[in-house]
Design a protein around this motif. Structure first.
Motif, PDB file in Angstrom:
ATOM      1  N   ALA A 244      97.189  53.259 135.106  1.00  0.00           N
ATOM      2  CA  ALA A 244      97.506  51.859 135.380  1.00  0.00           C
ATOM      3  C   ALA A 244      96.220  51.054 135.515  1.00  0.00           C
ATOM      4  O   ALA A 244      95.191  51.580 135.954  1.00  0.00           O
TER       5      ALA A 244
ATOM      6  N   THR B 204      95.293  43.705 139.988  1.00  0.00           N
ATOM      7  CA  THR B 204      96.608  43.696 140.617  1.00  0.00           C
ATOM      8  C   THR B 204      97.644  42.963 139.773  1.00  0.00           C
ATOM      9  O   THR B 204      98.766  43.450 139.588  1.00  0.00           O
TER      10      THR B 204
ATOM     11  N   TYR C  33     102.402  45.406 134.178  1.00  0.00           N
ATOM     12  CA  TYR C  33     102.442  46.735 133.557  1.00  0.00           C
ATOM     13  C   TYR C  33     103.619  47.552 134.091  1.00  0.00           C
ATOM     14  O   TYR C  33     104.386  48.160 133.339  1.00  0.00           O
TER      15      TYR C  33
ATOM     16  N   ARG D 204      93.474  48.406 137.020  1.00  0.00           N
ATOM     17  CA  ARG D 204      93.076  48.177 138.411  1.00  0.00           C
ATOM     18  C   ARG D 204      93.391  46.758 138.866  1.00  0.00           C
ATOM     19  O   ARG D 204      93.635  46.534 140.051  1.00  0.00           O
TER      20      ARG D 204
ATOM     21  N   ARG E 225      98.572  45.005 136.877  1.00  0.00           N
ATOM     22  CA  ARG E 225      99.347  46.174 137.291  1.00  0.00           C
ATOM     23  C   ARG E 225     100.810  45.823 137.533  1.00  0.00           C
ATOM     24  O   ARG E 225     101.707  46.607 137.198  1.00  0.00           O
TER      25      ARG E 225
END
Length: 346
Positions: free
Chosen positions: A206, A210, A216, A208, A213
């Motif tokens: 994933a 935020t 994702y 990094r 993420r």
């Protein structure tokens, strides 16, 4: 059937946390408790407001009850957000209906305060007592809830934004489901993106950042995958007589006989009187009749190889076996090695 990844997994480290506190409910209509710790708590609270009760004074509380306050702090909860709380009586309070919870800190397992609760209770139960000692109770009047009754004071740290990967944990561990999940993610995002750690956990690379993420994970959790079928199980609830069989239950060739014996005992009383002018007393003589019914001929049925769940149900319905009899039949089949399924008795 395909299921979304978000419906069958959870992300490691992202979970709710249990909170608990101890407080007082006031404003009850004479249904408070008489526990000594309630009086002690009330006295301590009054001293914090600058009021000191003379030593040995009994406040004779009738409208106050000591309670436990519990709440579940959701993941990512931020200060200022509200959560529901459940309030339960600790003493012998008759009812919490109409009460108000005073300011109560809620602590986590580390003894830190993560929320504070206060507000009016909503009680679904009802209890009524009569002067003759009779009473009627509906549901549980000693437990209530306060919707949005606690304010979050601090958030709980989690590992969501740390590291280069996230771990998805399957709700039902299964090697086949884990493999299907890995294949689906790698087909979409490239080889090596996901790898199965065991039957429960799948690690996914994933970003990094935020915000990246979050987007994702939104893509991954909405992917649909096929799930592995559960192993063959037969669940027996001995208390309720409930029997549940899985779809892959199979039986090897076996013969089963089902019979029943009924014993009926009727006891009547006859009055025996002495003859005229005889020196005797009238007495009551019991007369017992015993009948035994073996249910006729025992009924035997045979299962052939590869019997399916439908065949088992049909055979059981034909002989009219009660749940208790069926439990005995299934347990005997398991002991004989004919039942090819895990037998679980709860």
């Amino acid at each position: 059937m395909a299921e979304r990844i978000k419906d069958i997994t959870s992300i490691s480290g992202v979970r709710s946390n249990q909170l608990v506190g101890y407080g007082l409910v006031v404003g009850l209509d004479g249904t408070g408790d008489k526990a000594p710790f309630t009086t002690q708590t009330f006295t301590n609270m009054m001293s914090q407001f600058g009021i000191t009760l003379p030593e040995g004074t009994d406040p004779k509380l009738k409208n106050v009850a000591a309670v436990s306050v519990t709440a579940e702090l959701p993941p990512f909860a931020k200060p200022g957000q509200r959560v529901d709380v459940t309030v339960s009586s600790l003493g012998n309070a008759g009812s919490l209906r109409g009460g108000q919870l005073l300011f109560t800190p809620l602590r986590g397992a580390d003894n830190n305060v993560y929320a504070v609760a206060q507000g009016n209770l909503v009680v679904g139960g009802l209890g009524v007592d009569g002067n003759d000692g009779s009473s009627v109770t509906i549901n549980v009047p000693s437990v209530g809830r306060i919707p949005n009754g606690a304010s979050v004071e601090q958030s709980v740290p989690n590992s969501f934004a740390r590291g280069d990967s996230l771990v998805f944990n399957l709700d039902q561990p299964d090697f086949t489901t884990a493999r299907y999940m890995v294949d689906k993610i790698n087909d979409l995002l490239g080889p090596g993106t996901a790898e199965a750690l065991d039957a429960t956990s799948v690690r996914v690379s994933a970003p990094r950042d935020t915000s990246q993420r979050v987007a994702y994970l939104s893509i991954i959790e909405n992917l649909e995958i096929e799930t592995g079928e559960e192993r063959a199980k037969v669940i027996i609830n001995s208390r309720t007589g409930t029997i549940v069989m899985g779809q892959h239950v199979r039986i090897d060739p076996v013969a089963v006989t089902h019979g029943s014996m009924t014993v009926t005992i009727n006891e009547d009383f006859q009055v025996a009187q002495p003859n005229p002018l005889a020196d005797g007393d009238t007495v009551v003589v019991p007369e017992t009749n015993i009948e035994i019914d073996d249910g006729g001929e025992s009924r035997m049925f045979k299962f052939g190889p590869g019997v399916t769940l439908d065949d088992i149900i049909k055979a059981v319905n034909e002989i009219g076996a009660a749940p208790g009899d069926l439990m005995a039949i299934l347990e005997a089949m398991k002991q004989a090695g004919a039942l090819k399924a895990e037998l679980i008795v709860i």
